[in-house]
Design a protein around this motif. Sequence first.
Motif, short mmCIF file in Angstrom:
data_model
loop_
_atom_site.label_atom_id
_atom_site.label_comp_id
_atom_site.label_asym_id
_atom_site.label_seq_id
_atom_site.Cartn_x
_atom_site.Cartn_y
_atom_site.Cartn_z
N ALA A 1 -39.93 22.74 88.46
CA ALA A 1 -40.27 24.04 87.88
C ALA A 1 -41.68 24.40 88.29
N LEU B 1 -47.69 25.06 85.26
CA LEU B 1 -48.65 25.77 84.43
C LEU B 1 -49.98 25.06 84.63
N GLU C 1 -28.05 29.08 80.98
CA GLU C 1 -29.28 28.73 81.67
C GLU C 1 -30.21 29.94 81.81
N ALA D 1 -32.21 29.48 78.90
CA ALA D 1 -33.06 28.30 79.09
C ALA D 1 -34.23 28.64 80.02
N ARG D 2 -33.95 29.38 81.08
CA ARG D 2 -35.02 29.71 82.04
C ARG D 2 -36.00 30.71 81.45
N ARG E 1 -36.76 30.66 78.39
CA ARG E 1 -37.57 29.83 77.51
C ARG E 1 -38.68 29.10 78.24
N ILE E 2 -38.37 28.57 79.38
CA ILE E 2 -39.40 27.80 80.07
C ILE E 2 -40.41 28.73 80.73
N VAL F 1 -46.56 30.80 76.55
CA VAL F 1 -45.34 30.41 77.25
C VAL F 1 -44.15 30.72 76.38
N GLY F 2 -44.28 30.41 75.09
CA GLY F 2 -43.23 30.75 74.14
C GLY F 2 -43.16 32.25 74.09
N TYR F 3 -42.30 32.73 73.21
CA TYR F 3 -42.08 34.14 73.35
C TYR F 3 -42.53 34.91 72.15
#
Lengths: 1129, 237
Positions: free
Chosen positions: B8, B11, B66, B69-70, B72-73, B216-218
């Motif tokens: 991935a 960061l 996914e 999931a993507r 999220r990351i 990073v979180g939302y």
Amino acid sequence: MNNRIGVFICHCGVNISTTVDVEEVTEFASKQPNVVVARNYKFMCSEPGQAMIQKDIGENHLDAVVVAACSPQMHELTFRNACEEGGINRYLFQMSNIREHCSWIHDKKTAATQKAEALVNAAIRRVAWHEPLEPTFSEVNPATLIVGAGIAGIQAALEIAESGNPVYLVEKESTIGGKMAKFDKTFPTLDCAACILTPKMVSISHRKNIHLMTMAHVEKVDGFIGNFKVTVRKKARYVNEKCTSCNDCVDVCPVKVPHYFDEYHSERTAIHKAFPQAVPNTYVIDKQEKPPCIEACPIRQEAAGYVALIRERRFKEAAELIRLRNPLPVVCGRVCYHPCETECNRDYVEKPIAIQYLKRFALDWAREQGESIEPPKIERRAEKVAVIGSGPAGLTCAHDLAAKGYDVAVFEKLSELGGMLRVGIPAYRLPRHLLKEELDYLKKLGITFKMNAEFGKKITINRLKEEGYQAIFLAAGAHAGVTLDILGEGSEGVISGVDYLRRVNLGIESHTGRNVAVIGGGNTAMDAARTALREGAEKVTILYRRTRAEMPAAPHEVDDAEEEGIRIHYLIAPTAIARGPDGKLDVTCINIELGEPDASGRRRPIPIKGSEHVLEFDMVIPAISQNPDPKLFSNGGDQLKKSRWGTIEVDEESLKTNIDGVFSGGDVVLGPSTVIASMGAGRRAAESIDKCINGQPLENFQTHMPKERIARGEDFRPHSYAPMFKDIPKSDRVGMRKLPAHARVKGYDEVELGFSEEEAVREASRCLNCGVCVECLACVKTCQPEAIDHRMQNELVDIEVGQILLATGYDLFDASHAAQFGYGKLDNVLSSLEFERMLSSTGPTGGKLLCKNGKEPRAIGIIHCIGSRDENYHKYCSRVCCMYALKFAHLVKDRTDAEVYQFYIDMRAYGKGFEEFYNRVLMEAATVIRGKVAEVVPSGPTLKEQGHLVIRCEDTLVSKFREIPVDMVVLCNAIEPTADSEDIRRLFSISRSPDGFYLERHPKLDPTATMTDGIYIAGCCQGPKDIPDTVSQAAGAAARMLAIIAKGKVELDPIRAEIQEELCSGCRICNSLCPYFAIDFDAEKKISIINTALCKGCGTCVAACPAAAITGKGFTNNQIFAEIEGMLV
Amino acid sequence: MMEGDRVAFKLSTPGVLPKSERKLREEFLSQLELVPGGEKIKSCIQCGTCTGSCPVSYVMDISPREVIARFRIGDIESILKSRTIWVCASCYACTTRCPSGIRITDILYAMKRTAIEEGIFPSRFPVYTMSEGFVKNVNRYGRNHEMGLLVSFYLRTSPLKLLKMLPLGWRLFKRKRISFTPMKIKRLDQIKSIVAKAESQVMPSEKASIMVASTVGYGSTTEVKQRAAGAAQGGAK
């Protein structure tokens, strides 16, 4: 023998009948001898099944019954009861297991049927020999012991106490509450842990029938269900119940150590309370082992105490503490050979603390500041004690006795007081005005000094006794120099070291040569040589027969002597002295080589033949050793027993001589020794004399005279939480400034110049606080209600209880074992409990989330399953981590703007309200990452420049390797069995399951009982569980125990061993073999006897008895042989 | 993101997304606000019901699960570059079955709108060109004009393929399945007024600039709204 047997075979639905041909087995059974009836039925355990058995007992007059069904564990009790209700004794029954032992483990029907037949046949043959047995009953003591006062122990104690029955609650920590008391909030409801726990803790302290024992552990357990005898060791708290929790003591305690309750992230004092709401709400003093410096000192001077006070710049208190128990502190501060420093743990880091210099500093400071230290008020007593000799031994004995109020008189032969301190030690090491200071203080204590009073002339033992002295302490010292035993020793110009020093020190006219030889390598030799230099000698030479390494003199003394220009000849010994006509002394010397070590451990000197040579001096001072004055034994002391070394012989412990009421110590007993060793003897003598006068036996001495070095291992750490020695940052020992050599030799000015305040504080700061409490006694002085008692002792308490509940909790897995997560190595990697404390408002940060640099974290990684679900550590799931990790995420989101990552393998949210909590936390925008973290690494290049942390893992939901930068990592450590759980298991004779937790009787149907009757378990000691489960289990266990208490008696199974007395030879083989300690030896009858209440009927003794005197009821030889026969036919 | 690329993006600062991704996230979250209950994307438990229910997931390069999931990351770019959002047939099976009540189809629409706004599309998969032509057709005639759509699509993507399609086109033409002239529906004005009404709605991208958590979180969508409101007020002053 029973000959009307009924056989009942169960289908167990299809469990048995699919594999075993039940009809065929029934047919087979009916044909066996003594069998009257054989039947089968779908469910034998059901109501109709049991009725069938009972009907047959009545109709067919059965006298024994066999049931072939499941395991006896399951239904033996059911069928025994059925038999009893049917009208026969419940033990005229045998169960045959054709389910677990047959149908479930076989698949071929013919073979399984055959095996079932064999099993049934065995039971038929056996039951023929069964005899009726009657169970016995035992009274139940209504008291209960609960071990561990976490939430489980507290809950169970309250439940039982509610019924009015007594409870003993034993807790090893200083407070109850266990781990739960450390938590901030509880999942999933987010109740504050303290808010729900502390009311329960308080009720524990209010309940009159709960006997709370904190700082205690169970040491011994005897007895059986209903009648346990338990010994509990209560550790001294050093603070009694008078404590009002006012906190004054904390303000004065000089010791600061990391606080265990905050997982070592905050500091506490040695006297402390675990947390503000602790129960019992009294302070406690943390004394681990005694600090080695105190332990090493013959007078047990509170070295650690004054070092700590000096570190806190409380110099006056330090001086007062030193004076309190040391009669000669100024002297010790200068001339003591400081065994405290030799034992100092700091030596393992780099160099020991300069304890001696610090002591000197404290007293010098007090003198310079004009602070006079007044002796304490003493209640006077009438008894008189005489002390012969005013040296360190005599003065210490006089001091201690005077402090106890005795009327003490000190008799001194010379015109000056102080013994060797005055006439042996030169003034440049011990200035005379300082010695006077000591003596003045002792005079203030009320000691009478009589000078020019030589023992043996007017003063004799008998005379003193006649004058009313109830005890005499003989401490006349060793003032006679030992002769060299060589030719010409008596020549003019040859004078022994002690004599020379005495003459110089007393100011008696004495000639000092210009070229002086001193013979010997001890402190007296150094003192004599350096004195000679100051008395005008131009050249001083020391002759020593070994090398520097073997020299007994203090190394710094030798250094100082050499600095001052004294020459030292090693490996040389005089053989003769001859005085020439010119007045010169010709000393014939021989060279020496060193051989094998002798008894003292030093290498034996061997003269080299033919190496004789002559050295010329005009004065020779032999200073090899000293003896007591031999006149002692002729004048007034003629009844004293003399040792072969010319010293007085005494009892080593009490220092009692062969004459009643006469004690002796110091050099007169030890030979030439040290100041502190003599003082130790004086202190012991004072205690002996006190005991003697009060008519107590001369034993159990509290004073201290260490005989050997205190053993320490390589890995020895001063206290449990401290880092290893190698991890303690090094800091140099502060040296002492000295007078330059050329200035010294001109006179008797003191050579060592002392510490400045800054130097002293810097040096004192190096102390490691071994043993935590340093016994500075500051707390005692400040405590208004006088609640502190440093002399409190541990005590053993015997209690009698009927049942025992173990609620010993768990330990947290030490994550430093799993090195990849960086715990213990990287900053800001925290264990879950550390994080709990950080979140707690009473914790080290007051509930703020802070990195080590004091900043709020920008991102936090929470890693699940550290040590759980991992074959390398613990295979099991610790059950609570997922939920507390989510709780952490919630609290972080609540309090900061930090990003939270959860790294999980499976999210286990199995309990009531758990899934909803999971969803709530997800909606609060915590990021969850499915994948076990591989490693945590620093972003910086080295540990010192750590930077932030980087978490490496696979995000399995996107199948990608990820590196995630965070500022803080929180580990969810596994719950593991306590480190002492094996000891506890053995103590209470219970079992552990393979995971190490205590084994319950049945994992589903009896999770609170153990295989040992009367012993129950609850909480995490049985397996990881959360608070609600723990509370339920504890309450369940309490209910189990209350049922037995209510019943008042327990039935004891009659299947147990029995000794036929006439056959027992009293060989005692069985006694030690019995795993339940049920067999004792009757010394009168000389036979072994079995305590039927303890016996579990295991049969070990039956098999071991060489005389076949023991039979197991229900397991007689006939029964066993018949069973085997039935199996094989 | 290329298949086989198992790493991935990196960061560099704890808790801070790269600038480009932050922009995408800002855009997507503002699009998500148009989806009622869109914030439920956070409660996804990654069970995979959506993927299992999807009739076209077998041709997707990233499964619907996914996609979340993507997101999220913090890798929206790879979602926009995937075919998934364009392959979705809008059958709503996933949304019907989702145990967490997530409106996945609508979320995919939000992703599509983000892609259009940001101009990020999968390579060699010109579904958007097709879709664009289709919408144009509908706007113009009230219905699709197959021939016109196909010709313009192939001319814009791969003109050579148009030649290959000629025989098929001829057969379709012969059976009157397609025609050269477009057909209009009756009352075209009604369709146009519907479209006009829809377009008169203020689209997120046209709002005052929306501040999105740089995390990073939302962050919660309410938070996004608050910040947006704060920014708007600041602008008014």
